[in-house]
Scaffold this motif. Structure first.
Motif, PDB file in Angstrom:
ATOM      1  N   ALA A  60       0.843  -1.200   0.000  1.00  0.00           N
ATOM      2  CA  ALA A  60       0.000   0.000   0.000  1.00  0.00           C
ATOM      3  C   ALA A  60       0.879   1.252   0.000  1.00  0.00           C
ATOM      4  O   ALA A  60       0.605   2.212  -0.735  1.00  0.00           O
ATOM      5  N   ASP A  61       1.937   1.247   0.804  1.00  0.00           N
ATOM      6  CA  ASP A  61       2.883   2.372   0.808  1.00  0.00           C
ATOM      7  C   ASP A  61       3.549   2.516  -0.555  1.00  0.00           C
ATOM      8  O   ASP A  61       3.722   3.629  -1.066  1.00  0.00           O
ATOM      9  N   HIS A  62       3.919   1.385  -1.144  1.00  0.00           N
ATOM     10  CA  HIS A  62       4.548   1.400  -2.471  1.00  0.00           C
ATOM     11  C   HIS A  62       3.596   2.009  -3.509  1.00  0.00           C
ATOM     12  O   HIS A  62       4.008   2.860  -4.311  1.00  0.00           O
ATOM     13  N   ASP A  63       2.342   1.586  -3.493  1.00  0.00           N
ATOM     14  CA  ASP A  63       1.351   2.124  -4.433  1.00  0.00           C
ATOM     15  C   ASP A  63       1.171   3.620  -4.249  1.00  0.00           C
ATOM     16  O   ASP A  63       1.050   4.369  -5.223  1.00  0.00           O
ATOM     17  N   ALA A  64       1.163   4.082  -2.989  1.00  0.00           N
ATOM     18  CA  ALA A  64       1.032   5.520  -2.716  1.00  0.00           C
ATOM     19  C   ALA A  64       2.241   6.279  -3.265  1.00  0.00           C
ATOM     20  O   ALA A  64       2.088   7.364  -3.852  1.00  0.00           O
ATOM     21  N   MET A  65       3.440   5.728  -3.085  1.00  0.00           N
ATOM     22  CA  MET A  65       4.636   6.387  -3.610  1.00  0.00           C
ATOM     23  C   MET A  65       4.607   6.437  -5.137  1.00  0.00           C
ATOM     24  O   MET A  65       4.983   7.456  -5.740  1.00  0.00           O
ATOM     25  N   LEU A  66       4.158   5.364  -5.770  1.00  0.00           N
ATOM     26  CA  LEU A  66       4.038   5.367  -7.227  1.00  0.00           C
ATOM     27  C   LEU A  66       3.066   6.433  -7.702  1.00  0.00           C
ATOM     28  O   LEU A  66       3.345   7.148  -8.666  1.00  0.00           O
ATOM     29  N   ALA A  67       1.930   6.547  -7.017  1.00  0.00           N
ATOM     30  CA  ALA A  67       0.940   7.553  -7.384  1.00  0.00           C
ATOM     31  C   ALA A  67       1.524   8.960  -7.231  1.00  0.00           C
ATOM     32  O   ALA A  67       1.320   9.824  -8.091  1.00  0.00           O
ATOM     33  N   GLU A  68       2.256   9.191  -6.144  1.00  0.00           N
ATOM     34  CA  GLU A  68       2.891  10.491  -5.933  1.00  0.00           C
ATOM     35  C   GLU A  68       3.931  10.776  -7.014  1.00  0.00           C
ATOM     36  O   GLU A  68       4.028  11.904  -7.505  1.00  0.00           O
ATOM     37  N   ALA A  69       4.690   9.760  -7.396  1.00  0.00           N
ATOM     38  CA  ALA A  69       5.701   9.940  -8.432  1.00  0.00           C
ATOM     39  C   ALA A  69       5.056  10.276  -9.770  1.00  0.00           C
ATOM     40  O   ALA A  69       5.546  11.137 -10.508  1.00  0.00           O
ATOM     41  N   ILE A  70       3.957   9.613 -10.082  1.00  0.00           N
ATOM     42  CA  ILE A  70       3.245   9.891 -11.330  1.00  0.00           C
ATOM     43  C   ILE A  70       2.699  11.303 -11.307  1.00  0.00           C
ATOM     44  O   ILE A  70       2.840  12.055 -12.272  1.00  0.00           O
ATOM     45  N   ASP A  71       2.076  11.704 -10.202  1.00  0.00           N
ATOM     46  CA  ASP A  71       1.535  13.066 -10.073  1.00  0.00           C
ATOM     47  C   ASP A  71       2.637  14.105 -10.218  1.00  0.00           C
ATOM     48  O   ASP A  71       2.474  15.112 -10.910  1.00  0.00           O
ATOM     49  N   ALA A  72       3.766  13.876  -9.558  1.00  0.00           N
ATOM     50  CA  ALA A  72       4.874  14.823  -9.617  1.00  0.00           C
ATOM     51  C   ALA A  72       5.449  14.886 -11.026  1.00  0.00           C
ATOM     52  O   ALA A  72       5.791  15.962 -11.520  1.00  0.00           O
ATOM     53  N   SER A  73       5.543  13.735 -11.686  1.00  0.00           N
ATOM     54  CA  SER A  73       6.073  13.693 -13.038  1.00  0.00           C
ATOM     55  C   SER A  73       5.168  14.444 -14.004  1.00  0.00           C
ATOM     56  O   SER A  73       5.638  15.190 -14.853  1.00  0.00           O
ATOM     57  N   GLN A  74       3.857  14.283 -13.836  1.00  0.00           N
ATOM     58  CA  GLN A  74       2.903  14.969 -14.704  1.00  0.00           C
ATOM     59  C   GLN A  74       2.903  16.465 -14.447  1.00  0.00           C
ATOM     60  O   GLN A  74       2.649  17.251 -15.343  1.00  0.00           O
ATOM     61  N   ALA A  75       3.211  16.856 -13.219  1.00  0.00           N
ATOM     62  CA  ALA A  75       3.269  18.275 -12.880  1.00  0.00           C
ATOM     63  C   ALA A  75       4.595  18.894 -13.323  1.00  0.00           C
ATOM     64  O   ALA A  75       4.758  20.104 -13.280  1.00  0.00           O
ATOM     65  N   GLY A  76       5.537  18.045 -13.738  1.00  0.00           N
ATOM     66  CA  GLY A  76       6.823  18.544 -14.215  1.00  0.00           C
ATOM     67  C   GLY A  76       7.799  18.874 -13.110  1.00  0.00           C
ATOM     68  O   GLY A  76       8.810  19.514 -13.356  1.00  0.00           O
ATOM     69  N   SER A  77       7.536  18.437 -11.904  1.00  0.00           N
ATOM     70  CA  SER A  77       8.422  18.785 -10.798  1.00  0.00           C
ATOM     71  C   SER A  77       9.486  17.741 -10.525  1.00  0.00           C
ATOM     72  O   SER A  77      10.279  17.896  -9.614  1.00  0.00           O
ATOM     73  N   VAL A  78       9.512  16.687 -11.331  1.00  0.00           N
ATOM     74  CA  VAL A  78      10.510  15.635 -11.124  1.00  0.00           C
ATOM     75  C   VAL A  78      11.271  15.457 -12.438  1.00  0.00           C
ATOM     76  O   VAL A  78      10.686  15.372 -13.508  1.00  0.00           O
ATOM     77  N   THR A  79      12.578  15.403 -12.327  1.00  0.00           N
ATOM     78  CA  THR A  79      13.406  15.135 -13.495  1.00  0.00           C
ATOM     79  C   THR A  79      13.575  13.625 -13.603  1.00  0.00           C
ATOM     80  O   THR A  79      13.938  12.973 -12.629  1.00  0.00           O
ATOM     81  N   LYS A  80      13.295  13.098 -14.763  1.00  0.00           N
ATOM     82  CA  LYS A  80      13.433  11.663 -14.960  1.00  0.00           C
ATOM     83  C   LYS A  80      14.912  11.322 -15.013  1.00  0.00           C
ATOM     84  O   LYS A  80      15.655  11.914 -15.785  1.00  0.00           O
ATOM     85  N   LEU A  81      15.322  10.368 -14.200  1.00  0.00           N
ATOM     86  CA  LEU A  81      16.706   9.929 -14.174  1.00  0.00           C
ATOM     87  C   LEU A  81      16.872   8.710 -15.059  1.00  0.00           C
ATOM     88  O   LEU A  81      16.019   7.836 -15.095  1.00  0.00           O
ATOM     89  N   THR A  82      17.978   8.709 -15.795  1.00  0.00           N
ATOM     90  CA  THR A  82      18.280   7.545 -16.632  1.00  0.00           C
ATOM     91  C   THR A  82      19.637   7.005 -16.229  1.00  0.00           C
ATOM     92  O   THR A  82      20.529   7.778 -15.858  1.00  0.00           O
ATOM     93  N   PRO A  83      19.821   5.705 -16.288  1.00  0.00           N
ATOM     94  CA  PRO A  83      21.111   5.132 -15.892  1.00  0.00           C
ATOM     95  C   PRO A  83      22.210   5.540 -16.887  1.00  0.00           C
ATOM     96  O   PRO A  83      21.957   5.722 -18.064  1.00  0.00           O
ATOM     97  N   ARG A  84      23.410   5.687 -16.339  1.00  0.00           N
ATOM     98  CA  ARG A  84      24.551   6.015 -17.194  1.00  0.00           C
ATOM     99  C   ARG A  84      25.045   4.765 -17.882  1.00  0.00           C
ATOM    100  O   ARG A  84      24.994   3.674 -17.327  1.00  0.00           O
ATOM    101  N   ALA A  85      25.512   4.923 -19.101  1.00  0.00           N
ATOM    102  CA  ALA A  85      26.101   3.794 -19.827  1.00  0.00           C
ATOM    103  C   ALA A  85      27.489   3.531 -19.263  1.00  0.00           C
ATOM    104  O   ALA A  85      28.189   4.448 -18.863  1.00  0.00           O
ATOM    105  N   GLY A  86      27.865   2.260 -19.248  1.00  0.00           N
ATOM    106  CA  GLY A  86      29.231   1.953 -18.844  1.00  0.00           C
ATOM    107  C   GLY A  86      29.278   1.146 -17.672  1.00  0.00           C
ATOM    108  O   GLY A  86      29.765   0.486 -17.029  1.00  0.00           O
TER     109      GLY A  86
END
Length: 86
Positions: A60-86
């Motif tokens: 349930a905590d995990h689902d809440a964090m996912l929902a918050e991450a989606i909301d923040a991402s849609q609001a543009g307040s989170v920068t999407k991180l991508t793994p570095r090559a190498g």
């Protein structure tokens, strides 16, 4: 003399005397073979069932964090991180 009883079945149709035994069998089936030699899955399945409330709270905590991450991402307040090559 014949008598009546109650039984429980896992998803494979195997008979068990208690609902816990049937559920542990199903959980172990989902987990598959774990470890070398005899599988650790039945023991892990029993622990999962025994700690069900804690695990459900964790998901349930995990689902809440996912929902918050989606909301923040849609609001543009989170920068999407991508793994570095190498």
């Amino acid at each position: 003399m014949a008598h009546r009883g109650t039984g429980f079945f896992d998803n494979k149709g195997h008979f068990f005397k208690t609902p816990e035994e049937a559920t542990v069998s199903d959980l172990a089936g989902i987990l598959g073979k774990i470890g070398d030699g005899e599988s650790l899955a039945p023991g892990i399945a029993y622990t999962l069932l025994d700690r069900r409330n804690e695990i459900e709270r964790l998901f349930a905590d995990h689902d809440a964090m996912l929902a918050e991450a989606i909301d923040a991402s849609q609001a543009g307040s989170v920068t999407k991180l991508t793994p570095r090559a190498g």
